[in-house]
Design a protein around this motif. Structure first.
Motif, PDB file in Angstrom:
ATOM      1  N   GLU A  93       0.828  -1.201   0.000  1.00 46.67           N
ATOM      2  CA  GLU A  93       0.000   0.000   0.000  1.00 46.67           C
ATOM      3  C   GLU A  93       0.866   1.256   0.000  1.00 46.67           C
ATOM      4  O   GLU A  93       0.564   2.248  -0.668  1.00 46.67           O
ATOM      5  CB  GLU A  93      -0.925  -0.019   1.217  1.00 46.67           C
ATOM      6  CG  GLU A  93      -1.925   1.129   1.252  1.00 46.67           C
ATOM      7  CD  GLU A  93      -2.875   1.048   2.427  1.00 46.67           C
ATOM      8  OE1 GLU A  93      -3.807   1.875   2.495  1.00 46.67           O
ATOM      9  OE2 GLU A  93      -2.680   0.165   3.280  1.00 46.67           O
ATOM     10  N   LEU A  94       1.968   1.212   0.763  1.00 48.52           N
ATOM     11  CA  LEU A  94       2.892   2.345   0.792  1.00 48.52           C
ATOM     12  C   LEU A  94       3.471   2.612  -0.592  1.00 48.52           C
ATOM     13  O   LEU A  94       3.575   3.772  -1.019  1.00 48.52           O
ATOM     14  CB  LEU A  94       4.020   2.073   1.793  1.00 48.52           C
ATOM     15  CG  LEU A  94       5.110   3.140   1.898  1.00 48.52           C
ATOM     16  CD1 LEU A  94       4.528   4.483   2.326  1.00 48.52           C
ATOM     17  CD2 LEU A  94       6.207   2.694   2.863  1.00 48.52           C
ATOM     18  N   ALA A  95       3.845   1.544  -1.308  1.00 48.73           N
ATOM     19  CA  ALA A  95       4.395   1.691  -2.657  1.00 48.73           C
ATOM     20  C   ALA A  95       3.394   2.364  -3.588  1.00 48.73           C
ATOM     21  O   ALA A  95       3.757   3.213  -4.411  1.00 48.73           O
ATOM     22  CB  ALA A  95       4.801   0.326  -3.213  1.00 48.73           C
ATOM     23  N   GLN A  96       2.135   2.009  -3.446  1.00 50.72           N
ATOM     24  CA  GLN A  96       1.094   2.619  -4.282  1.00 50.72           C
ATOM     25  C   GLN A  96       0.878   4.077  -3.917  1.00 50.72           C
ATOM     26  O   GLN A  96       0.774   4.948  -4.785  1.00 50.72           O
ATOM     27  CB  GLN A  96      -0.202   1.823  -4.131  1.00 50.72           C
ATOM     28  CG  GLN A  96      -0.123   0.403  -4.660  1.00 50.72           C
ATOM     29  CD  GLN A  96      -1.374  -0.400  -4.344  1.00 50.72           C
ATOM     30  OE1 GLN A  96      -2.452   0.147  -4.184  1.00 50.72           O
ATOM     31  NE2 GLN A  96      -1.216  -1.722  -4.234  1.00 50.72           N
ATOM     32  N   GLN A  97       0.840   4.356  -2.624  1.00 51.79           N
ATOM     33  CA  GLN A  97       0.607   5.727  -2.184  1.00 51.79           C
ATOM     34  C   GLN A  97       1.742   6.658  -2.577  1.00 51.79           C
ATOM     35  O   GLN A  97       1.508   7.821  -2.911  1.00 51.79           O
ATOM     36  CB  GLN A  97       0.408   5.753  -0.668  1.00 51.79           C
ATOM     37  CG  GLN A  97      -0.861   5.061  -0.200  1.00 51.79           C
ATOM     38  CD  GLN A  97      -0.917   4.919   1.310  1.00 51.79           C
ATOM     39  OE1 GLN A  97       0.082   5.129   2.007  1.00 51.79           O
ATOM     40  NE2 GLN A  97      -2.088   4.558   1.821  1.00 51.79           N
ATOM     41  N   ARG A  98       2.960   6.147  -2.529  1.00 55.94           N
ATOM     42  CA  ARG A  98       4.128   6.968  -2.838  1.00 55.94           C
ATOM     43  C   ARG A  98       4.641   6.769  -4.259  1.00 55.94           C
ATOM     44  O   ARG A  98       5.665   7.312  -4.636  1.00 55.94           O
ATOM     45  CB  ARG A  98       5.252   6.671  -1.830  1.00 55.94           C
ATOM     46  CG  ARG A  98       4.912   7.053  -0.398  1.00 55.94           C
ATOM     47  CD  ARG A  98       4.716   8.556  -0.266  1.00 55.94           C
ATOM     48  NE  ARG A  98       5.919   9.299  -0.609  1.00 55.94           N
ATOM     49  CZ  ARG A  98       5.966  10.624  -0.781  1.00 55.94           C
ATOM     50  NH1 ARG A  98       4.863  11.343  -0.679  1.00 55.94           N
ATOM     51  NH2 ARG A  98       7.094  11.222  -1.090  1.00 55.94           N
ATOM     52  N   GLN A  99       3.923   5.973  -5.053  1.00 54.75           N
ATOM     53  CA  GLN A  99       4.235   5.787  -6.480  1.00 54.75           C
ATOM     54  C   GLN A  99       5.674   5.326  -6.695  1.00 54.75           C
ATOM     55  O   GLN A  99       6.462   5.937  -7.412  1.00 54.75           O
ATOM     56  CB  GLN A  99       3.961   7.082  -7.250  1.00 54.75           C
ATOM     57  CG  GLN A  99       2.514   7.530  -7.159  1.00 54.75           C
ATOM     58  CD  GLN A  99       2.268   8.876  -7.813  1.00 54.75           C
ATOM     59  OE1 GLN A  99       3.097   9.770  -7.760  1.00 54.75           O
ATOM     60  NE2 GLN A  99       1.105   9.013  -8.440  1.00 54.75           N
ATOM     61  N   TRP A 100       6.005   4.213  -6.071  1.00 55.28           N
ATOM     62  CA  TRP A 100       7.348   3.657  -6.196  1.00 55.28           C
ATOM     63  C   TRP A 100       7.619   3.096  -7.595  1.00 55.28           C
ATOM     64  O   TRP A 100       8.779   2.972  -7.987  1.00 55.28           O
ATOM     65  CB  TRP A 100       7.554   2.537  -5.173  1.00 55.28           C
ATOM     66  CG  TRP A 100       7.682   3.009  -3.760  1.00 55.28           C
ATOM     67  CD1 TRP A 100       7.656   4.298  -3.307  1.00 55.28           C
ATOM     68  CD2 TRP A 100       7.865   2.191  -2.605  1.00 55.28           C
ATOM     69  NE1 TRP A 100       7.801   4.340  -1.951  1.00 55.28           N
ATOM     70  CE2 TRP A 100       7.927   3.057  -1.487  1.00 55.28           C
ATOM     71  CE3 TRP A 100       7.966   0.824  -2.400  1.00 55.28           C
ATOM     72  CZ2 TRP A 100       8.104   2.586  -0.188  1.00 55.28           C
ATOM     73  CZ3 TRP A 100       8.137   0.352  -1.105  1.00 55.28           C
ATOM     74  CH2 TRP A 100       8.207   1.226  -0.014  1.00 55.28           C
ATOM     75  N   THR A 101       6.583   2.723  -8.313  1.00 57.80           N
ATOM     76  CA  THR A 101       6.771   2.129  -9.645  1.00 57.80           C
ATOM     77  C   THR A 101       5.974   2.918 -10.673  1.00 57.80           C
ATOM     78  O   THR A 101       5.062   3.681 -10.350  1.00 57.80           O
ATOM     79  CB  THR A 101       6.344   0.653  -9.679  1.00 57.80           C
ATOM     80  OG1 THR A 101       4.935   0.552  -9.442  1.00 57.80           O
ATOM     81  CG2 THR A 101       7.099  -0.159  -8.632  1.00 57.80           C
ATOM     82  N   VAL A 102       6.345   2.708 -11.928  1.00 50.80           N
ATOM     83  CA  VAL A 102       5.700   3.411 -13.031  1.00 50.80           C
ATOM     84  C   VAL A 102       5.670   2.493 -14.242  1.00 50.80           C
ATOM     85  O   VAL A 102       6.538   1.621 -14.397  1.00 50.80           O
ATOM     86  CB  VAL A 102       6.461   4.723 -13.346  1.00 50.80           C
ATOM     87  CG1 VAL A 102       7.869   4.418 -13.855  1.00 50.80           C
ATOM     88  CG2 VAL A 102       5.708   5.596 -14.319  1.00 50.80           C
ATOM     89  N   GLU A 103       4.670   2.655 -15.093  1.00 45.89           N
ATOM     90  CA  GLU A 103       4.591   1.916 -16.348  1.00 45.89           C
ATOM     91  C   GLU A 103       5.259   2.741 -17.443  1.00 45.89           C
ATOM     92  O   GLU A 103       4.849   3.860 -17.742  1.00 45.89           O
ATOM     93  CB  GLU A 103       3.139   1.636 -16.717  1.00 45.89           C
ATOM     94  CG  GLU A 103       2.419   0.683 -15.766  1.00 45.89           C
ATOM     95  CD  GLU A 103       2.928  -0.756 -15.851  1.00 45.89           C
ATOM     96  OE1 GLU A 103       3.539  -1.100 -16.898  1.00 45.89           O
ATOM     97  OE2 GLU A 103       2.716  -1.518 -14.896  1.00 45.89           O
ATOM     98  N   VAL A 104       6.318   2.187 -18.032  1.00 41.44           N
ATOM     99  CA  VAL A 104       7.121   2.922 -19.011  1.00 41.44           C
ATOM    100  C   VAL A 104       6.897   2.331 -20.400  1.00 41.44           C
ATOM    101  O   VAL A 104       7.031   1.115 -20.586  1.00 41.44           O
ATOM    102  CB  VAL A 104       8.622   2.850 -18.648  1.00 41.44           C
ATOM    103  CG1 VAL A 104       9.453   3.613 -19.670  1.00 41.44           C
ATOM    104  CG2 VAL A 104       8.848   3.399 -17.246  1.00 41.44           C
TER     105      VAL A 104
END
Length: 372
Positions: free
Chosen positions: A323-334
């Protein structure tokens, strides 16, 4: 919104991790990066499994937003081409051993005569001077020489081999970015470029910071399991009933008190701040016994309700999907390329601006696919 570094143009001769990770940050923040690679000796990152979408995942991440140019640097015509174009660039970054770029005719002194505003950064294991300058090395060697490994780990088992490249990234990549952007700011005043010598070992020594201050000025020797952070207190990892781990960092009095209450361990309040070896072992064993009494998910639920600096040790996949990764946008679709609707999930740039926008135009290209 434009990237914060829009307008900067970078010529990148680096391979593997330190240089490419530095220029990844520059590219994500809007700089134009031209990555020069050998057509006959591929960057080993291109060969490193696993693969996705036909390329090595590490390569498509480290080289996103960069144009890949294949040039044989032993060919005089290619050297001449680089010199013709060097006035277009603000920054050169390279990662060869000392002397290689000079032999190629692409050293700072030569290129600065053509472009006096050029900022030129060399990343090596041991720097451009000193007894070690021509020696080979890897992350584990730099950590060993820096003193970090020597005061980490356990007295009975020695320093731990780390799962990431600390010296390469925190030493090489990040300090290179700091040095380069500092030189860009200085150039605004002086109008002149300059040379930057980044030694991964030099830079990783600085990560000792607090421990080194104690050793240098306080004359306190740093040994494994003697300091606040390396086992000298109950600050540590503790195994749960089902073989997972919790991180316990409850050093401050209010957090220590909260942890003692949750675990029902008065001994933690009585002896938790002691550096006496017997007291330390008593407290740590008491915490371990208590943590071992419940499963990982049970402790997760308990400590989620209390702010006492205790967090679960996550597997990487768990962390990236948290949930933290989603909230802080740790990943992106490139996007795989500028014309593709197909994407690859990658780590995002963690630097967040209020106005500027990080860019994710395309994943790392195939060799020679880019344009000047």
């Amino acid at each position: 919104m434009d990237g914060a570094l829009k307008g900067l143009k970078v010529l990148d001769f680096s391979t593997l991790l330190p240089g490419p990770f530095a220029t990844l940050y520059l590219a994500d923040m809007g700089a134009e990066v031209i990555h020069v690679e050998s057509p006959t000796r591929p960057d080993l990152i291109r060969l490193l499994p696993p693969y996705a979408n036909g390329q090595a995942t590490a390569h498509t991440y480290l080289n996103r937003n960069k144009q890949s140019i294949a040039l044989d640097l032993k060919d005089p015509e290619n050297i001449a081409t680089i010199k013709q174009k060097i006035s277009e660039f603000d920054i050169v970054i390279e990662q060869f051993r000392p002397g290689v770029m000079q032999r190629l005719g692409l050293d700072y002194a030569t290129l600065a005569k053509i472009n006096p505003r050029l900022i030129y950064c060399s990343i090596t294991g041991y720097g451009q001077t000193g007894l070690y300058k021509d020696k080979a090395g890897h992350d584990i060697n730099y950590l060993a020489l820096s003193g970090i490994a020597g005061h980490s780990g356990r007295q009975d088992s020695g320093p731990p081999p780390m799962g990431i490249q600390i010296a390469d990234v925190a030493g090489g990549s990040f300090h290179a970015v700091i040095g380069i952007l500092s030189a860009v700011i200085e150039r605004q005043r002086s109008g002149q470029g300059q040379y930057i010598d980044i030694s991964m070992t030099d830079c990783v020594v600085s990560l000792n910071n607090m421990a080194a201050a104690a050793s240098l000025a306080g004359k306190t020797q740093q040994y494994a399991e003697k300091g606040h952070l390396n086992g000298g207190t109950f600050y540590d990892y503790y195994q749960t009933q089902d073989g997972r781990y919790l991180s316990v960092g409850s050093l401050e009095p209010q957090f220590m008190s909260g942890l003692a209450t949750i675990l029902e361990l008065p001994v933690l309040l009585e002896k938790g701040a002691s550096f006496d070896e017997a007291d330390r072992q008593l407290v740590k064993q008491a915490i371990q016994d208590k943590i071992k009494s419940k499963a990982f998910v049970e402790w997760q639920a308990i400590f989620a309700m209390h702010d006492v600096c205790v967090e679960p040790v996550m597997h990487l996949d768990e962390a990236l999907d948290s949930e933290l990764a989603q909230q802080r946008q740790w990943t992106v679709e490139v996007p795989l390329d500028t014309n593709s609707e197909q994407t690859e999930r990658q780590l995002s740039c963690p630097i967040k601006f209020s106005r500027s926008k990080n860019v994710y135009n395309f994943a790392g290209q195939r060799l020679g696919e880019g344009k000047w």
